[in-house]
Design an enzyme around this catalytic site. Structure first.
Site, short mmCIF file in Angstrom:
data_model
loop_
_atom_site.label_atom_id
_atom_site.label_comp_id
_atom_site.label_asym_id
_atom_site.label_seq_id
_atom_site.Cartn_x
_atom_site.Cartn_y
_atom_site.Cartn_z
N ASP A 1 -0.61 -6.86 -7.05
CA ASP A 1 0.85 -6.52 -6.73
C ASP A 1 1.43 -7.81 -7.71
O ASP A 1 2.59 -8.22 -7.20
CB ASP A 1 0.71 -7.61 -5.10
CG ASP A 1 -0.27 -6.49 -4.53
OD1 ASP A 1 0.26 -4.84 -4.47
OD2 ASP A 1 -1.13 -7.06 -3.57
N ASP B 1 -2.35 -9.43 -2.67
CA ASP B 1 -3.98 -9.79 -2.84
C ASP B 1 -4.10 -10.93 -3.75
O ASP B 1 -4.66 -11.42 -4.48
CB ASP B 1 -5.05 -8.77 -2.88
CG ASP B 1 -4.57 -8.16 -3.96
OD1 ASP B 1 -3.68 -7.95 -4.81
OD2 ASP B 1 -5.57 -6.58 -3.50
N ASP C 1 1.60 -5.81 0.93
CA ASP C 1 0.89 -4.89 0.71
C ASP C 1 0.09 -4.43 1.78
O ASP C 1 -0.15 -4.91 2.55
CB ASP C 1 0.18 -5.38 -0.35
CG ASP C 1 -0.69 -4.17 -0.85
OD1 ASP C 1 -0.27 -3.20 -1.20
OD2 ASP C 1 -2.01 -4.42 -1.25
#
Length: 725
Positions: free
Chosen positions: A624, A620, A406
């Site tokens: 996600d 994190d 991410d």
């Protein structure tokens, strides 16, 4: 792979009595009985680590019923207080085992020397009796406990072999077998205990008391009595006793014991701090946010202990094969006696060779090869601020050949800041236009948790702007938001938002606005348009631009991943393509998937798994979660402060150090190499000795040395992973 939660499914870990011995055949028998219980989905039983982990349907069976079921199988369940203080009893058990080993050696030497010197026969037999009693004590105890579970294990093999040697007039060989067997057992328990103590030592870093402020005075209180909301003081050089938020003061805090960060982290009012870390430079007043039993370091310890109770796939396979293998060794031994006797061979030599064959073929080294390595790897990770949720994930980390990241909060710092507030020509008041535009945007964004929204609201606060309350807030995931401010609807969004969500309305100034977005994005800035809708007309008022700094060491991390053999590195983001490409070029990422909605991230991970099979997703742990669950290995960063990260991912990095990503994969690969070497040593020793015995024969003492020596070697080789950096 992480799995989604099932509504009625629960897990629990029961601390049980630890048992000596080599094998886990008895534990496997209890596992099968538990798994046959209605409502139990999965069971992991290990007498070696003293843990029973159960996954069950709480609507069918309760934890109390499971505890009773475990006790019904003659397994003592300990309470948590007893479990948390059992390091003392473990050390006492280890010392007792060492004394028994010394007595076994003394008895064996006494019997041998007495025979050499033609001393009193009674003295010789007394020495051998001591050796057999103390050398076989734990093995016999373990064999009996396993037989009570209707199974046989390696302990029984060794006891039978020693008694067999005694029965044919070879007491020294039997005593030597028991001495080396008990010695390697003690070393094995030391190795596993050291892995456990490596984690347990973390709890010793937490102070037992805190200097709490009560009515303006400092009061020394046990940490278990300190409540959420209390304020305590820490001075330079003190360890922080509890998790909290800095109320007053500034300092640098050494968080290496928890997050593995090598450099102290600056702390100021509003920053989070964790129990067990060291305050270095300034005095701090800290408001407690978690009680002692809920602190990050306590959760880390409990979750690592739970991880150590979850068996790796290789260990599960070995445990399943242990019982039939041991029965096969017994069958081979019987055949080695019956066939030569049927052909007319002499009994004593035939029986001696059969006992030698039994010792050589025993799978002691095979059984210990996996836990010695995997438990050490989990403990090593815990000391570096890396939490593996089970042995399975250590082995999975070794297979990863593609990694997806991410962007925001993972590759970047996540501290998004507003950099540009630009009013469109002819809109708003010239003198106060920027502030008016920002106040409108902040009114809408105050209802959002998005990182751009937080940056907008923070900027408005920093300018001390008067932000009115918005009504009717609505969000279009990954695109934008809108709300009513005063008598108008304010829209804030990216290109996709204005091309889809409000596409049915004529938007005055949208072409100019989108041109400016493209220009700002080319500079690496994330940007959005702000528009106001009144009386069926929508006018662009201006645009906002944001930037987020790249984490230090991101490019070096990517290079390390490539050196470990990772073939594909991908960045997934909901941000626009230009900003994502700019960061990817700076870091050295192969592929960019931008402007993704959360469900599109999941589909992208599924596609990556189809292409590469073994894919890690790094995020994190909050936004996600679906993608982390879909990947082969989910890795969440910054888990020290988030419950979601601790529960969602397969691996949790307690800090935000990107350098721990290569550490995770490197440790997995090192563990796999160690397992391969251990199994090669174990099976190689068995094959070499069995082949030699069948072809020409070897003395029983030599088989004992080869058998126990290989067991000690694989234990110590696994222990080396504790030092992995």
């Amino acid at each position: 792979m992480a799995q989604p939660d099932i509504a009625a499914q629960s897990t629990c870990t029961l601390p049980v009595e630890r048992r000596g011995g080599r094998g886990e055949a008895g534990a496997r028998s209890v596992e099968r009985a538990l798994e046959a219980t209605p409502g139990v989905h999965d069971a992991d039983v290990s007498f070696r680590t003293g843990r029973v982990r159960l996954s069950y349907d709480e609507s069918v069976v309760t934890r109390d019923e499971l505890e009773r079921l475990v006790r019904d199988h003659d397994v003592a369940v300990r309470d948590e207080a007893e479990s948390s203080s059992d390091d003392v009893s473990t050390r006492a058990d280890l010392q007792r085992e060492a004394v028994f080993v010394a007595l076994t050696l003394a008895g064996m030497v006494t019997g041998l020397v007495t025979g050499w010197l033609d001393g009193p026969q009674l003295l010789g037999w007394a020495g051998y009796s001591v050796a057999y009693v103390f050398g076989g004590w734990y093995g016999l105890k373990g064999a009996i406990e396993t037989l009570r579970h209707h199974a046989v294990d390696i302990d029984l093999l060794m006891i039978v072999a020693a008694l067999g040697a005694l029965s044919i007039g070879a007491p020294f060989e039997g005593a030597m077998l028991l001495f080396l067997f008990s010695l390697s057992n003690t070393l094995q328990h030391y190795a596993i205990g050291r892995s456990r103590r490596a984690i347990r030592s973390l709890v010793e870093m937490r102070p037992e008391s805190a200097q709490v402020l009560r009515d303006g005075e400092e009061v020394t209180m046990p940490i278990d009595e300190v409540e959420v909301g209390d304020v305590f003081i820490v001075r330079p050089g003190d360890r922080i006793p509890l998790d909290g938020v800095v109320a007053t003061g500034e300092s640098a805090v050494d968080q290496a014991s928890l997050t593995g960060e090598s450099m102290p982290v600056s702390k100021a009012p509003g920053d989070e701090v964790f129990g067990g870390t060291i305050n270095e430079t300034g005095s701090l007043e800290i408001e407690v946010t978690r009680e002692a039993h809920e602190s990050a370091i306590t959760r880390l310890i409990h979750m690592v202990e739970r991880a150590q109770s979850e068996k790796a796939p290789t260990q599960r396979l070995i445990d399943r094969l242990e019982q039939p293998y041991v029965l096969g060794v017994f069958g081979l031994t019987v055949a080695a006696i019956a066939v030569p006797l049927a052909l007319g061979s002499e009994f004593t030599s035939t029986f001696y060779r059969a006992m030698t064959l039994m010792v050589a073929a025993s799978p002691c080294a095979v059984v210990i090869s996996t836990p010695a390595a995997v438990l050490s790897a989990i403990a090593s990770g815990g000391r570096q601020g890396v939490l593996f949720k089970g042995g399975e994930h250590v082995e999975t980390a070794a297979t990863i050949d593609a990694v997806a990241f991410d962007k925001t909060g993972t590759l970047t710092e996540g501290n998004t800041q507003l950099t540009d507030v630009i009013v469109r020509d002819g809109e708003l008041d010239k003198a106060s236009g920027e502030d008016d535009l920002l106040a409108l945007a902040a009114a809408v964004q105050a209802r959002s948790e998005h990182h751009l929204a937080r940056a907008t609201v923070t900027a408005a606060k920093n300018r001390s702007l008067d932000v009115v309350e918005a009504r009717g807030f609505q969000a279009a995931a990954g695109k934008g938001v809108r709300a009513t401010v005063g008598d108008a609807t304010v829209h804030i969004g990216n290109r996709s938002y204005f091309e889809t969500v409000v596409a049915d309305s004529a938007i005055d100034g949208v072409e100019r606005g989108l041109e400016r977005l493209a220009s700002l994005e080319a500079e690496g800035k994330t940007s959005v348009l702000v528009a106001r809708e009144t009386d069926d007309t929508v006018r662009v008022l201006g645009w906002l631009a944001f930037t987020d700094s790249l984490r230090p060491g991101a490019a070096e991390m990517v290079a390390e991943l490539r050196s470990l053999g990772v073939d594909q590195i991908v960045m997934l983001t909901g941000d626009n393509e230009r900003v994502a490409q700019r960061i990817a070029e700076e870091v050295g990422i192969d592929e960019v998937q931008a402007e993704l909605l959360p469900e599109e991230k999941v589909r992208t991970i599924e596609e990556l798994v189809a292409r590469h099979e073994n894919v890690a997703m790094v995020g994190d742990g909050v936004n996600d979660a679906p993608a982390l669950a879909t990947a082969t290995l989910g890795i969440a960063m910054g888990g020290a402060g988030t419950d979601v990260a601790l529960e969602t991912a397969d691996v949790v990095l307690m800090g935000d150090d990107l350098g721990k990503i290569p550490y995770v994969l490197g440790l997995g690969r090192k563990t796999r190499r160690t397992l391969t070497i251990n199994l090669a040593i174990a099976f190689g020793a068995i094959g070499l000795m069995v082949g030699t015995i069948l072809l020409s024969g070897i003395p029983l003492p030599l088989a004992v040395i080869g058998h126990e020596g290989s067991t000690v070697v694989v234990s110590l080789n696994g222990l080396r992973l504790l030092g992995y950096r």
